[in-house]
Design an enzyme around this catalytic site. Structure first.
Site, short mmCIF file in Angstrom:
data_model
loop_
_atom_site.label_atom_id
_atom_site.label_comp_id
_atom_site.label_asym_id
_atom_site.label_seq_id
_atom_site.Cartn_x
_atom_site.Cartn_y
_atom_site.Cartn_z
N SER A 9 0.85 -1.19 0.00
CA SER A 9 0.00 0.00 0.00
C SER A 9 0.88 1.23 0.00
O SER A 9 1.63 1.48 0.95
CB SER A 9 -0.89 0.01 1.24
OG SER A 9 -1.39 1.32 1.43
N HIS A 33 -0.68 -1.11 -4.73
CA HIS A 33 -2.02 -0.89 -4.15
C HIS A 33 -2.16 0.59 -3.82
O HIS A 33 -1.44 1.12 -2.97
CB HIS A 33 -2.18 -1.75 -2.89
CG HIS A 33 -3.53 -1.65 -2.25
ND1 HIS A 33 -4.60 -2.43 -2.66
CD2 HIS A 33 -4.00 -0.87 -1.24
CE1 HIS A 33 -5.66 -2.14 -1.92
NE2 HIS A 33 -5.33 -1.19 -1.05
N ASP A 35 -4.54 3.52 -2.34
CA ASP A 35 -5.71 3.75 -1.49
C ASP A 35 -6.25 5.15 -1.71
O ASP A 35 -5.62 6.14 -1.34
CB ASP A 35 -5.31 3.60 -0.01
CG ASP A 35 -5.10 2.14 0.34
OD1 ASP A 35 -6.03 1.35 0.15
OD2 ASP A 35 -3.99 1.80 0.80
N MET A 37 -9.06 7.87 -0.83
CA MET A 37 -10.01 8.20 0.24
C MET A 37 -10.55 9.61 0.03
O MET A 37 -9.78 10.49 -0.34
CB MET A 37 -9.32 8.12 1.60
CG MET A 37 -8.64 6.80 1.88
SD MET A 37 -7.77 6.90 3.46
CE MET A 37 -7.05 5.26 3.52
N HIS A 66 -7.88 1.07 -4.89
CA HIS A 66 -8.89 0.70 -3.90
C HIS A 66 -9.65 1.98 -3.57
O HIS A 66 -9.12 2.86 -2.89
CB HIS A 66 -8.18 0.10 -2.68
CG HIS A 66 -9.07 -0.18 -1.51
ND1 HIS A 66 -8.59 -0.40 -0.24
CD2 HIS A 66 -10.41 -0.30 -1.41
CE1 HIS A 66 -9.59 -0.64 0.59
NE2 HIS A 66 -10.72 -0.57 -0.10
N MET A 68 -12.06 4.07 -1.73
CA MET A 68 -12.87 4.25 -0.51
C MET A 68 -13.56 5.60 -0.62
O MET A 68 -13.28 6.55 0.13
CB MET A 68 -11.94 4.18 0.72
CG MET A 68 -11.44 2.77 0.97
SD MET A 68 -9.98 2.74 2.01
CE MET A 68 -8.74 2.97 0.76
N MET A 137 -11.71 -6.12 3.86
CA MET A 137 -11.01 -5.20 4.77
C MET A 137 -10.89 -5.87 6.13
O MET A 137 -11.89 -6.27 6.71
CB MET A 137 -11.80 -3.90 4.94
CG MET A 137 -11.75 -2.91 3.78
SD MET A 137 -10.11 -2.32 3.31
CE MET A 137 -9.37 -1.86 4.87
N ASP A 175 -6.86 -6.91 3.19
CA ASP A 175 -6.27 -5.57 3.30
C ASP A 175 -6.44 -5.00 4.70
O ASP A 175 -7.57 -4.76 5.14
CB ASP A 175 -6.95 -4.66 2.26
CG ASP A 175 -6.36 -3.27 2.22
OD1 ASP A 175 -5.37 -3.00 2.93
OD2 ASP A 175 -6.91 -2.44 1.47
C1 DX5 Z 1 -6.83 1.22 4.85
C2 DX5 Z 1 -6.23 0.86 3.50
C3 DX5 Z 1 -5.13 -0.14 3.57
C4 DX5 Z 1 -3.99 0.27 4.45
C5 DX5 Z 1 -3.08 -0.90 4.72
O1 DX5 Z 1 -7.94 2.02 4.70
O2 DX5 Z 1 -7.22 0.33 2.64
O3 DX5 Z 1 -4.70 -0.49 2.27
O4 DX5 Z 1 -3.26 1.34 3.91
O5 DX5 Z 1 -2.08 -0.49 5.61
P1 DX5 Z 1 -1.49 -1.45 6.73
O6 DX5 Z 1 -0.92 -2.64 6.03
O7 DX5 Z 1 -0.48 -0.60 7.41
O8 DX5 Z 1 -2.65 -1.86 7.63
ZN ZN Z 2 -6.48 -0.57 0.66
#
Ligand code: DX5
Ligand code: ZN
Length: 217
Positions: A9, A33, A35, A37, A66, A68, A137, A175
């Site tokens: 990530s 990956h 993320d 948000m 991903h 969110m 998740m 994840d």
């Molecule tokens: C959380 C993300 C994850 C996160 C994973 O909302 O979707 O991808 O960054 O990070 P770690 O491995 O540190 O939990």
């Molecule tokens: Zn993620």
């Protein structure tokens, strides 16, 4: 342990030294990956199009996003044009998930459904038939560096049964809070892909951490 696909990530990467971390992932991992948000679907904002573009330009392995965010469909065309290969959207953010998944596939990308820890995997019995992957998740989304929620291991095993019955080609991605300490339990319960942020980028030797998560060390 079986060979796992590892998707670091980039949320946990050093943004002031991004080129270095991109090269680390290119040389050692299986998937980028990203993320995304929006501060609405999750209580945090991460990064957007300029950073995705910068990573895609330098990536020599597949890139997955991903999402969110609410109304994820607004971004499919632009992400496709930047070179994103797979997109996952949240079950909890989509009222017309069948249409949303089909749209991602129509654009030539792989389509995944992500679920929050509280969402029961049996709700996916139909949508797995057209999904390329399901992202479970294992922390509440919004932040990196959280602790793995133990009941998620049972969810992986339950989802594996549903997938075997309805679409054996669909992959399971896990994840949140994945470490070298819990990877075996996650792999054994039926996961194919793991996302790891802090376990990779906070490790003394990130390349070695990726190898361990892959089951190669
Ligand atoms: C959380 C993300 C994850 C996160 C994973 O909302 O979707 O991808 O960054 O990070 P770690 O491995 O540190 O939990
Ligand atoms: Zn993620």
């Amino acid at each position: 342990m079986k060979r796992m696909l590892v998707a670091p990530s980039m949320l946990a990467a050093d943004f002031a030294n991004l080129a270095k971390d991109i090269e680390l992932v290119n040389a050692n991992a299986d998937i980028f990956h990203l993320d995304i948000m929006d501060g609405v679907f999750v209580p945090n904002i991460s990064y957007g199009t300029p950073l995705i573009e910068a990573i895609c330009k330098r990536a020599s392995i597949p890139v997955e996003a991903h999402l969110m965010i609410v109304e994820p469909q607004k971004f499919f065309d632009i992400y496709k044009s930047l070179g994103v290969g797979s997109i996952s959207v949240h079950y909890e953010a989509c009222n017309h998930l069948d249409r949303t998944i089909n749209r991602i596939k129509e654009l030539g990308m792989k389509a995944g459904v992500a679920i929050n820890p509280h969402t029961n995997v049996h709700l996916l019995e139909d949508i797995v038939r057209i999904s390329d992957y399901i992202l479970i998740m294992s922390v509440n989304p919004g932040y990196g560096g959280q602790k793995y929620i133990p009941y998620c291991t049972g969810k992986i095993a339950e989802l594996k049964k549903i997938i075997q019955k309805n679409n054996p080609d669909c992959l399971i991605e896990v994840d949140g809070g994945v470490t070298t300490g819990n990877i075996e339990e996650i792999a054994e319960s039926g996961a194919d892909v793991v996302v790891a942020g802090s376990a990779v980028f906070s490790a003394k030797d990130p390349a070695e951490a990726i190898k361990k998560l892959q089951g190669l060390a």
